[in-house]
Design a protein around this motif. Sequence first.
Motif, PDB file in Angstrom:
ATOM      1  N   SER A  58       0.809  -1.221   0.000  1.00  0.00           N
ATOM      2  CA  SER A  58       0.000   0.000   0.000  1.00  0.00           C
ATOM      3  C   SER A  58       0.841   1.270   0.000  1.00  0.00           C
ATOM      4  N   ASN A  59       2.141   1.122  -0.211  1.00  0.00           N
ATOM      5  CA  ASN A  59       3.000   2.303  -0.309  1.00  0.00           C
ATOM      6  C   ASN A  59       2.523   3.213  -1.428  1.00  0.00           C
ATOM      7  N   GLY A  60       2.395   4.496  -1.120  1.00  0.00           N
ATOM      8  CA  GLY A  60       2.001   5.456  -2.151  1.00  0.00           C
ATOM      9  C   GLY A  60       0.502   5.563  -2.351  1.00  0.00           C
ATOM     10  N   THR A  61      -0.284   4.896  -1.521  1.00  0.00           N
ATOM     11  CA  THR A  61      -1.738   5.001  -1.631  1.00  0.00           C
ATOM     12  C   THR A  61      -2.256   5.882  -0.484  1.00  0.00           C
ATOM     13  N   PRO A  62      -3.475   6.424  -0.600  1.00  0.00           N
ATOM     14  CA  PRO A  62      -3.983   7.311   0.452  1.00  0.00           C
ATOM     15  C   PRO A  62      -3.954   6.631   1.825  1.00  0.00           C
ATOM     16  N   THR A  63      -3.429   7.342   2.824  1.00  0.00           N
ATOM     17  CA  THR A  63      -3.181   6.761   4.147  1.00  0.00           C
ATOM     18  C   THR A  63      -4.399   6.035   4.725  1.00  0.00           C
ATOM     19  N   TYR A  65      -6.988  -1.348   3.898  1.00  0.00           N
ATOM     20  CA  TYR A  65      -7.765  -2.271   3.051  1.00  0.00           C
ATOM     21  C   TYR A  65      -6.849  -3.091   2.153  1.00  0.00           C
ATOM     22  N   LEU A  66      -5.867  -2.431   1.574  1.00  0.00           N
ATOM     23  CA  LEU A  66      -4.916  -3.171   0.732  1.00  0.00           C
ATOM     24  C   LEU A  66      -4.114  -4.161   1.583  1.00  0.00           C
ATOM     25  N   ASN A  67      -3.636  -3.696   2.741  1.00  0.00           N
ATOM     26  CA  ASN A  67      -2.821  -4.571   3.593  1.00  0.00           C
ATOM     27  C   ASN A  67      -3.607  -5.808   4.042  1.00  0.00           C
ATOM     28  N   ARG A  68      -4.821  -5.570   4.538  1.00  0.00           N
ATOM     29  CA  ARG A  68      -5.618  -6.697   5.063  1.00  0.00           C
ATOM     30  C   ARG A  68      -6.028  -7.646   3.949  1.00  0.00           C
TER      31      ARG A  68
END
Length: 291
Positions: free
Chosen positions: A199-204, A209-212
């Motif tokens: 999720s690097n570079g995505t809205p904080t 959601y990406l990580n999980r």
Amino acid sequence: MILIGENMNIMSRTIGSALKERNPEPIQELAKAEVEAGVDYLDLNIGPARKAGDELMEWVVKTTQEVTDRPLSLDTTNPVAMEAGLKVHEGRALINSISLVRMDEELPLVKKYNADFIGLLWGREGMPRDADERAMIAVELISKASEMGIPNENIWFDPIVTPAVNVDTNQVKPCLEFMSTLQDIAPGCKSTVGLSNISNGTPTHLRPYLNRTYMMMLMKYGLYSAIVDAFDAELIGIARGEMPQLIDLVHRVMDGDKPDLTLLSEEEVKYVKTVRVLTGESLYSHSWLEI
Ligand code: THG
């Protein structure tokens, strides 16, 4: 799953200056908070640590182990600092990480200090392009380790997660494929990933959601451990088996199931959309949850 807290990181402003000033309070407060949040290991990332890295690593290992008995994952590219940390570490440490390029000087540390190590699947020519290249690197690391009397059980392979925003170099599929074949290539070996890389570079506020989602996708293939944000309580809950239905939904979508979104909760819909972004079925944009 084994969870390794990522938060003790020289890149973080408070931790960066605490390391520089040898100020134990912020380090110990963070260590206690990560353990309280439920992680099994603490990653200590002191970076390249070129100047007095050995003294710094020794200090941060001792400082951390004063307040917790969790084992540590020691992360530095300075082998002298690595050894200094291993020397004072109580219990079985995890070396983060060893790749082909430096295995000759670093594998002896695994043996000498009876440690585990993360086998980083970074090739001599850089980032591996597919699952086969990862397998070849893994085999080379295993055979070298085995020559030195290090068993497969001590190796945690990391297929290297890259950001989902880099559509062209996206490594989601090859990482999943590598995970699914790991026990055939390397029986007994373990696995880990730096989950937050995805999720690097995505809205904080959307990173979780990406990580999980990516964690649940990797769990389908038996992911053994992950380096995670210790303060994402929901992610920790998922890893601890608190949301089996959500995991099941993610796995069904991966298998091509097209659930009726009107029958799902708002949260479930977000995870379905995120799976589709990660599999490449929908294109990534910063507003992928709204589309
Ligand atoms: N594999 C292995 N080790 C790793 C990685 C990996 N270690 C480093 C990294 N990748 C995993 N750790 C992190 C730690 C922090 C973040 C991402 C991955 C992160 N931090 C926030 C940021 O930079 O925006 C917040 C930092 C802060 O606290 O201020 O994203 O792949 N073996």
